[in-house]
Design a protein around this motif. Structure first.
Motif, mmCIF file in Angstrom:
data_model
loop_
_atom_site.group_PDB
_atom_site.id
_atom_site.type_symbol
_atom_site.label_atom_id
_atom_site.label_comp_id
_atom_site.label_asym_id
_atom_site.label_seq_id
_atom_site.Cartn_x
_atom_site.Cartn_y
_atom_site.Cartn_z
ATOM 1 N N LYS A 152 39.109 42.240 52.934
ATOM 2 C CA LYS A 152 38.288 42.952 53.932
ATOM 3 C C LYS A 152 36.793 42.745 53.693
ATOM 4 N N LEU A 153 36.393 42.836 52.425
ATOM 5 C CA LEU A 153 34.952 42.903 52.134
ATOM 6 C C LEU A 153 34.396 41.660 51.462
ATOM 7 N N GLY A 154 35.272 40.731 51.092
ATOM 8 C CA GLY A 154 34.809 39.563 50.345
ATOM 9 C C GLY A 154 34.524 39.937 48.904
ATOM 10 N N GLY A 155 34.030 38.970 48.132
ATOM 11 C CA GLY A 155 33.678 39.264 46.747
ATOM 12 C C GLY A 155 34.534 38.524 45.743
ATOM 13 N N GLU A 156 34.588 39.082 44.555
ATOM 14 C CA GLU A 156 35.254 38.389 43.448
ATOM 15 C C GLU A 156 36.145 39.349 42.671
ATOM 16 N N ILE A 157 37.288 38.826 42.208
ATOM 17 C CA ILE A 157 38.186 39.636 41.376
ATOM 18 C C ILE A 157 38.282 38.992 39.992
ATOM 19 N N VAL A 158 38.048 39.795 38.966
ATOM 20 C CA VAL A 158 38.166 39.299 37.593
ATOM 21 C C VAL A 158 39.308 40.058 36.909
ATOM 22 N N ALA A 159 40.265 39.314 36.387
ATOM 23 C CA ALA A 159 41.369 39.946 35.643
ATOM 24 C C ALA A 159 40.931 40.112 34.191
ATOM 25 N N ILE A 160 41.075 41.313 33.678
ATOM 26 C CA ILE A 160 40.655 41.631 32.312
ATOM 27 C C ILE A 160 41.894 42.019 31.523
ATOM 28 N N SER A 161 42.046 41.466 30.325
ATOM 29 C CA SER A 161 43.234 41.827 29.558
ATOM 30 C C SER A 161 43.037 41.568 28.066
ATOM 31 N N ALA A 162 43.812 42.269 27.263
ATOM 32 C CA ALA A 162 43.798 42.059 25.818
ATOM 33 C C ALA A 162 45.244 42.015 25.345
ATOM 34 N N GLY A 163 45.563 41.029 24.527
ATOM 35 C CA GLY A 163 46.948 40.932 24.064
ATOM 36 C C GLY A 163 47.124 39.839 23.041
ATOM 37 N N SER A 164 48.351 39.323 22.989
ATOM 38 C CA SER A 164 48.729 38.317 22.001
ATOM 39 C C SER A 164 48.306 36.930 22.504
ATOM 40 N N PRO A 165 48.435 35.905 21.649
ATOM 41 C CA PRO A 165 48.115 34.537 22.122
ATOM 42 C C PRO A 165 48.901 34.143 23.374
ATOM 43 N N GLU A 166 50.087 34.750 23.574
ATOM 44 C CA GLU A 166 50.883 34.443 24.773
ATOM 45 C C GLU A 166 50.178 34.832 26.068
ATOM 46 N N LEU A 167 49.138 35.679 25.937
ATOM 47 C CA LEU A 167 48.413 36.146 27.121
ATOM 48 C C LEU A 167 47.785 34.990 27.893
ATOM 49 N N ARG A 168 47.465 33.903 27.170
ATOM 50 C CA ARG A 168 46.890 32.732 27.857
ATOM 51 C C ARG A 168 47.844 32.251 28.944
ATOM 52 N N LYS A 169 49.141 32.420 28.693
ATOM 53 C CA LYS A 169 50.142 32.020 29.686
ATOM 54 C C LYS A 169 50.329 33.143 30.715
ATOM 55 N N THR A 170 50.483 34.373 30.218
ATOM 56 C CA THR A 170 50.770 35.495 31.112
ATOM 57 C C THR A 170 49.658 35.722 32.126
ATOM 58 N N ILE A 171 48.403 35.482 31.699
ATOM 59 C CA ILE A 171 47.273 35.763 32.590
ATOM 60 C C ILE A 171 47.319 34.865 33.833
ATOM 61 N N LYS A 172 48.041 33.743 33.725
ATOM 62 C CA LYS A 172 48.160 32.845 34.885
ATOM 63 C C LYS A 172 48.872 33.531 36.052
ATOM 64 N N GLU A 173 49.723 34.499 35.726
ATOM 65 C CA GLU A 173 50.377 35.260 36.814
ATOM 66 C C GLU A 173 49.324 35.976 37.639
ATOM 67 N N ALA A 174 48.325 36.565 36.947
ATOM 68 C CA ALA A 174 47.267 37.284 37.663
ATOM 69 C C ALA A 174 46.411 36.318 38.462
ATOM 70 N N LEU A 175 46.133 35.158 37.870
ATOM 71 C CA LEU A 175 45.315 34.157 38.573
ATOM 72 C C LEU A 175 46.083 33.588 39.769
ATOM 73 N N ALA A 176 47.402 33.419 39.602
ATOM 74 C CA ALA A 176 48.207 32.909 40.714
ATOM 75 C C ALA A 176 48.308 33.941 41.834
ATOM 76 N N MET A 177 48.360 35.204 41.447
ATOM 77 C CA MET A 177 48.427 36.248 42.483
ATOM 78 C C MET A 177 47.152 36.310 43.310
ATOM 79 N N GLY A 178 46.001 35.974 42.675
ATOM 80 C CA GLY A 178 44.781 35.989 43.482
ATOM 81 C C GLY A 178 43.496 36.326 42.754
ATOM 82 N N ALA A 179 43.555 36.624 41.441
ATOM 83 C CA ALA A 179 42.304 36.856 40.710
ATOM 84 C C ALA A 179 41.512 35.549 40.694
ATOM 85 N N ASP A 180 40.169 35.658 40.786
ATOM 86 C CA ASP A 180 39.348 34.447 40.838
ATOM 87 C C ASP A 180 39.118 33.866 39.451
ATOM 88 N N ARG A 181 39.051 34.716 38.478
ATOM 89 C CA ARG A 181 38.876 34.260 37.101
ATOM 90 C C ARG A 181 39.385 35.357 36.168
#
Lengths: 419, 249
Positions: B50-79
């Protein structure tokens, strides 16, 4: 929760993107397909033209058609392995395989069109198929038979900028869908433009309906199938049917070679659908074994049952290796365009996958029905739907089983030694 | 509009098995993005649409998070901005780490799930808001409006609902009723690998994790089955079953 703890695998491995894609397809299927597949099969059994257009549209929105096609044509820009993963998962959610077959036809044949067709035809057809507004499959079988492709009789006469087609095609998937979907669609088809034999055949994109308008000279019939009802089968007669020369696929009189490459691509995803249905059947069996008691014992405590299950499980794992070996090879040839691999390299790997996957699935379905006993013979239990649907691929859709054996024997033993 | 969505990686709970004898969970299963994190992300995507802009996914976790965070990026987070050497799971330390990442940029809105499907402590939104000294709206089942530096949300309090307005920036935690998260399509998954991910270490953020509590036991609840056998003729058994259902349900 998965019923079976599948053994860890370090040979058949997938990239992070592939695993994420599998999870996303699985989630989509659990949300939209698994709860509805039996109802779709029942409704379309009553009325073949009761086509699940709403699910087709949702599948299109999720990007489940034209998976390896270029994004410039509205495709997904994925690999053939991605397509294979999708078909395995769709068939796991709909083991009658109707929706997987819809998706695989509308993935394999638009991709074959992209490989050999004109820019104009690709720009016009592929985006409509990807959006779920059109169907694009294969129409090669004729009343005299399907396996003898080189002997087909439909003729195409060139007059100016058009080809005039006359003939008949039978046992064709999608005859109902092209009439029902918003835009229409058609098939990758073959017609004779030259002399006898395979060197006289040309391939065309035949559009029975486009922009919602039926083409003149196309006379369809819908058949009543015994299974896989969510996808229509039919035939059509072509009477002075005009095909613009922009729809000629590849070179004139080279159509046989193009369609054979298309068949190789389509057979990989057909086999993928059957391993998906098989996974559903394996889980049905294991759930049953964990609850069913006979003579005061678990039914699977009888080795007549458990050993047979072990054999079927082994065949399923082997089928899966065949399928993904073929899809990885297709990626090398058509996606990565690695010059060390040629289209003919696919012949044996694809024939193994197409031969083994469907036979395993149908044999497994029969065993699961026997393990379930009389309940499986009622329509209340859906197992028979996972038997009758995949059975179409044992009968010969997308290539008869003995043709697969012929390809394997011919390429391994040597063509000259089979004469 | 710049939106931060705090997301959490959790074990794929559907695949977690329990050792029958000891009731211990077997955690040798893949990780995934938590369901409520996906609800929060979906809401952020709707606001961006609706409003435009940017979405940043923020997370803290294990080294596996590098893989898991791709789910958030695939869903639509910009970075994404993540910490991947964070293995301590206390809400207190997690909130501190997330807040430190959030402090590295400025956001109009910070969205989270109300709780996570694994331990369901439900503390993160309040702890992050307090650490960053921002207003907070929890249990949000509808974001009604975001405009002119204000946000209006509906809070689902079970017995009643509240409509709350706050100035931005603000921390908002959502319930799972708020939406049905989208499922990433292949094109989105392929694009996700090309999106930027900023990877911090705890040292980069100047954080030393200290434990304020200890997990003594992590066992599945023991359920004693009644194992009541009902015998008799079919009609009689059916009557008894109906009676039990009427009594127990």
């Amino acid at each position: 929760m998965s019923v079976i703890d599948f053994p860890k695998n370090t040979v058949l491995t997938f990239s992070e993107e592939e695993e994420l894609f599998r999870e996303s397809v699985r989630e989509f299927c659990q949300r939209h397909i698994a709860p509805n597949w039996v109802e779709v099969d029942k409704r379309s059994e009553q009325n073949p033209m009761d086509i699940p257009v709403d699910i087709i549209k949702k599948m299109a929105d999720q990007g489940l058609f034209c998976i390896p096609c270029s994004e410039e044509y509205g495709g997904q820009g994925g690999s053939y392995t991605m397509a294979t993963i999708a078909m395995e998962e769709i068939a796991y959610a709909d083991p009658s395989v109707a929706l997987a077959v819809y998706a695989l036809l509308n993935t394999g044949w638009p991709f074959a069109l992209e490989l050999f067709g004109t820019e104009e035809a690709c720009q016009e057809i592929i985006p409509e198929v990807a959006a779920g507004r059109a169907f694009f499959g294969i129409a090669s079988t004729e009343p005299q038979g399907g396996s003898d492709v080189a002997g087909l009789k439909t003729r195409a006469e060139k007059k100016g900028d058009v080809y005039i087609l006359n003939g008949e095609k039978t046992f064709i998937s999608g005859v109902g869908e092209v009439q029902k979907l918003e835009w229409g669609g058609g098939w990758f088809t073959l017609a004779r433009t030259g002399g006898e034999g395979h060197k006289g055949l040309s391939a065309f994109a035949l559009l029975a309906r486009k922009n919602g308008e039926l083409s003149d000279g196309w006379d369809p019939t819908i058949y009543e199938d015994i299974g896989r009802h969510g996808l229509t089968t039919g035939g059509f007669r072509l009477t002075d049917f005009e095909v613009d020369s922009k729809y000629l696929i590849g070179e004139e009189n080279k159509g046989f070679y193009h369609v054979m490459e298309g068949f190789n691509l389509a057979r990989i995803v057909v086999a993928a659908a059957t391993i998906g249905a098989s996974r559903w059947l394996l889980e049905q069996a294991v759930e049953w074994f964990r609850t069913r008691k006979l003579f005061g014992r678990n039914i699977s405590s009888f080795q007549g049952v458990s050993f047979k299950f072990a054999d079927m499980y082994a065949r399923w794992e082997a089928s899966r290796y065949f399928v993904y070996r073929a899809s990885r090879l297709a990626d090398k040839i058509y996606i990565e365009k690695d010059p060390s691999y040629k289209p003919l390299d696919l012949n044996v790997p694809v024939a193994l996958a197409k031969n083994y996957g469907p036979e395993t699935c149908v044999d497994l379905a029969e065993e699961v029905m026997k393990w379930y006993g009389a309940y499986a013979y009622t329509k209340e239990a859906p197992i028979f739907r996972a038997w009758l649907g995949p059975f179409s691929y044992v009968i010969g859709a997308e290539g008869a089983q003995n043709i697969m054996r012929l390809i394997i024997a011919r390429d391994i033993i040597g063509r000259d030694y089979l004469k | 509009m710049k939106i931060a969505v705090c997301v959490k990686e959790i074990y794929n709970l559907e695949q977690v098995k329990i050792v029958r004898e000891t009731r211990e969970p077997i955690l040798d299963v893949p990780k995934k993005l938590d369901d409520l994190s996906r609800n929060a992300l979906e809401e952020a995507i709707k606001i961006r649409e609706k409003l435009g802009g940017e979405i940043v996914a923020i997370s803290a976790g294990s080294p596996e998070l590098r893989k898991t965070i791709k789910e958030a990026l695939a869903m639509g987070a910009d970075r994404a901005a993540i910490v991947t050497d964070f293995t301590e799971s206390s809400p207190e330390s997690a909130a501190l780490v997330l807040s430190r990442i959030l402090e590295k940029d400025s956001y109009d809105l910070i969205l989270l799930g109300d709780a996570s499907s694994d331990d369901y402590s439900g503390q993160m939104a309040s702890r992050v808001a307090e650490t960053l000294n921002l207003p907070q709206i929890t249990f949000v089942s509808e974001i009604r409006e975001v405009s002119d530096g204000k946000i209006t949300c509906v809070r689902d309090m079970d017995d009643y609902i509240e409509v709350v307005e706050s100035d931005l920036p603000c921390v908002v935690s959502v319930t799972n009723e708020i939406n049905e998260p989208r499922i990433p399509a292949l094109k989105d998954i392929l694009k996700a690998s090309k999106k930027p991910v900023e990877n911090f270490s705890l040292q980069d953020l100047g954080i030393e994790i200290s434990r304020s509590y200890e997990i003594v036991e992590n066992l599945a609840p023991a359920v004693d089955r009644k194992q009541e056998v009902i015998e008799g003729e079919a009609a009689e058994v059916a009557g008894k079953i109906a009676e039990i259902i009427g009594r127990e349900v």
